[in-house]
Design an enzyme around this catalytic site. Structure first.
Site, mmCIF file in Angstrom:
data_model
loop_
_atom_site.group_PDB
_atom_site.id
_atom_site.type_symbol
_atom_site.label_atom_id
_atom_site.label_comp_id
_atom_site.label_asym_id
_atom_site.label_seq_id
_atom_site.Cartn_x
_atom_site.Cartn_y
_atom_site.Cartn_z
ATOM 1 N N GLU A 117 39.942 -6.829 -77.134
ATOM 2 C CA GLU A 117 38.647 -7.375 -77.567
ATOM 3 C C GLU A 117 37.839 -7.891 -76.379
ATOM 4 O O GLU A 117 36.859 -8.609 -76.578
ATOM 5 C CB GLU A 117 38.850 -8.510 -78.593
ATOM 6 N N HIS A 141 39.238 -15.912 -80.345
ATOM 7 C CA HIS A 141 39.397 -15.133 -81.579
ATOM 8 C C HIS A 141 40.766 -15.433 -82.156
ATOM 9 O O HIS A 141 41.772 -15.294 -81.462
ATOM 10 C CB HIS A 141 39.260 -13.640 -81.263
ATOM 11 N N HIS A 143 43.334 -15.317 -85.960
ATOM 12 C CA HIS A 143 43.520 -14.768 -87.307
ATOM 13 C C HIS A 143 43.754 -15.944 -88.264
ATOM 14 O O HIS A 143 44.865 -16.153 -88.750
ATOM 15 C CB HIS A 143 44.680 -13.780 -87.315
ATOM 16 N N GLU A 171 32.487 -33.026 -92.674
ATOM 17 C CA GLU A 171 32.083 -32.966 -91.258
ATOM 18 C C GLU A 171 31.484 -31.621 -90.838
ATOM 19 O O GLU A 171 30.888 -31.511 -89.768
ATOM 20 C CB GLU A 171 33.257 -33.344 -90.335
ATOM 21 N N HIS A 212 39.707 -9.885 -91.161
ATOM 22 C CA HIS A 212 40.310 -9.860 -89.832
ATOM 23 C C HIS A 212 40.474 -11.262 -89.216
ATOM 24 O O HIS A 212 41.571 -11.630 -88.828
ATOM 25 C CB HIS A 212 39.482 -8.945 -88.914
HETATM 26 P P1 13P Z 1 44.921 -7.826 -78.334
HETATM 27 O O1 13P Z 1 46.429 -7.932 -78.358
HETATM 28 O O2 13P Z 1 44.458 -6.579 -77.613
HETATM 29 O O3 13P Z 1 44.274 -9.078 -77.804
HETATM 30 O O4 13P Z 1 44.429 -7.620 -79.840
HETATM 31 C C1 13P Z 1 44.737 -8.577 -80.814
HETATM 32 C C2 13P Z 1 43.665 -8.722 -81.840
HETATM 33 O O5 13P Z 1 43.639 -9.729 -82.528
HETATM 34 C C3 13P Z 1 42.662 -7.653 -82.017
HETATM 35 O O6 13P Z 1 41.600 -8.079 -82.791
HETATM 36 ZN ZN ZN Z 2 42.188 -9.784 -84.131
#
Ligand code: 13P
Ligand code: ZN
Length: 275
Positions: A117, A141, A143, A171, A212
């Site tokens: 990413e 980023h 999950h 908040e 995602h």
């Molecule tokens: P990477 O291992 O390449 O960082 O990918 C993980 C991910 O969350 C892709 O969206």
């Molecule tokens: Zn991801």
């Protein structure tokens, strides 16, 4: 003295571990990048590799990031392993003078590469650097479980997500008064998702990726992690509320309550999302 004693590297590793402990980084899920200051680059330079590696084109370009250095997690690397094994899990990359290629100068040992990413992080750094007059340094980023769950039941609009999050924890309207952006489901990695996310980040500090995860930005590790944590906590409350009540919500934070918070805390709420 090691590179791990330098605060920007130490903080990077700590944030990866914090994300792992939250349960937001199964397997290689998630990625983190940090745009270093000139002083930090100077402090880390003695630890850089003697021979620089190959330049790699990114498929995206940003003039305002030419010559910058980023700490990045590696592609396919596990957040769980960043703390015990940083040299294989993270690295430092330099951006070329055209702002379209990177090369590794430290870490990412044994042929590892920056996160898949990286183009999304890079374009988001570019947009947020401009939007914050240079203050933004972190893109993260994760999950985040409950944020992802909500993308199966809420309409995928900035308005619906912003309102649900603002109403689910008091908040939130203070932490992200402009709201959050929502991107539809897209193939991860590469330039398409990078461009879609960076359009959202012109307006917001955070963007949700349907089915995602979450993308957030900030000036430092604490603020950025805190933003992700606040959004995910609010999403968790909303998921619990919907689950407990079979969809019935008896009372919530009303729009006039949101306006009252904004007034008392001196923040400007995005009126487009209010009734
Ligand atoms: P990477 O291992 O390449 O960082 O990918 C993980 C991910 O969350 C892709 O969206
Ligand atoms: Zn991801």
């Amino acid at each position: 003295m090691e590179i791990y004693d330098i605060n920007c590297v130490k903080g990077f590793i700590r944030m990866c571990n914090d994300g792992w402990l939250q349960g937001w980084h199964e397997r290689n899920g998630g990625n983190l990048t940090y745009r270093m200051t000139e002083d930090e680059v100077a402090a880390c330079r003695p630890f850089f590799d003697e021979t620089a590696r190959e330049w790699v084109n990114m498929g995206v370009q940003a003039e305002n990031l030419a010559g910058e250095y980023f700490i990045t997690t590696g592609s396919g690397k596990y957040f769980r392993n960043v703390n015990p094994d940083p040299i294989h899990s993270i690295g430092i990359v330099e951006i070329n003078a055209s702002g379209d290629s990177w090369r590794t100068v430290w870490g990412l040992a044994e042929g590892a590469k920056p996160t898949s990413e990286f183009p999304s992080h890079f374009m988001n750094h570019s947009v947020r650097k401009t939007a914050t007059s240079g203050a933004n340094r972190v893109i993260y980023h994760c999950h985040a479980t409950n944020v992802i769950a909500l993308t199966y039941i809420l309409p995928l609009t900035d308005r619906d997500f912003s309102r649900a999050l603002w109403q689910s924890a008091t908040e939130c309207s203070v932490v992200f008064p402009e709201g959050v952006g929502v991107c539809p489901w897209m193939v991860p990695g590469g330039s398409d998702i990078a461009m879609a996310t960076s359009e959202k980040m012109k307006l917001y500090q955070a963007a949700v990726w349907a089915q995602h995860g979450l993308f957030v930005s900030g000036p430092d590790y604490d603020t950025t992690f805190g933003l992700a944590h606040t959004i995910e906590k609010s999403a968790e409350i909303y998921v619990k509320v919907l689950s407990m009540g079979g969809g019935l919500i008896r009372q919530t934070i009303e729009d006039d309550n949101l306006r009252a918070i904004a007034q008392d805390f001196g923040v400007k709420l995005n009126e487009d999302f209010l009734h």
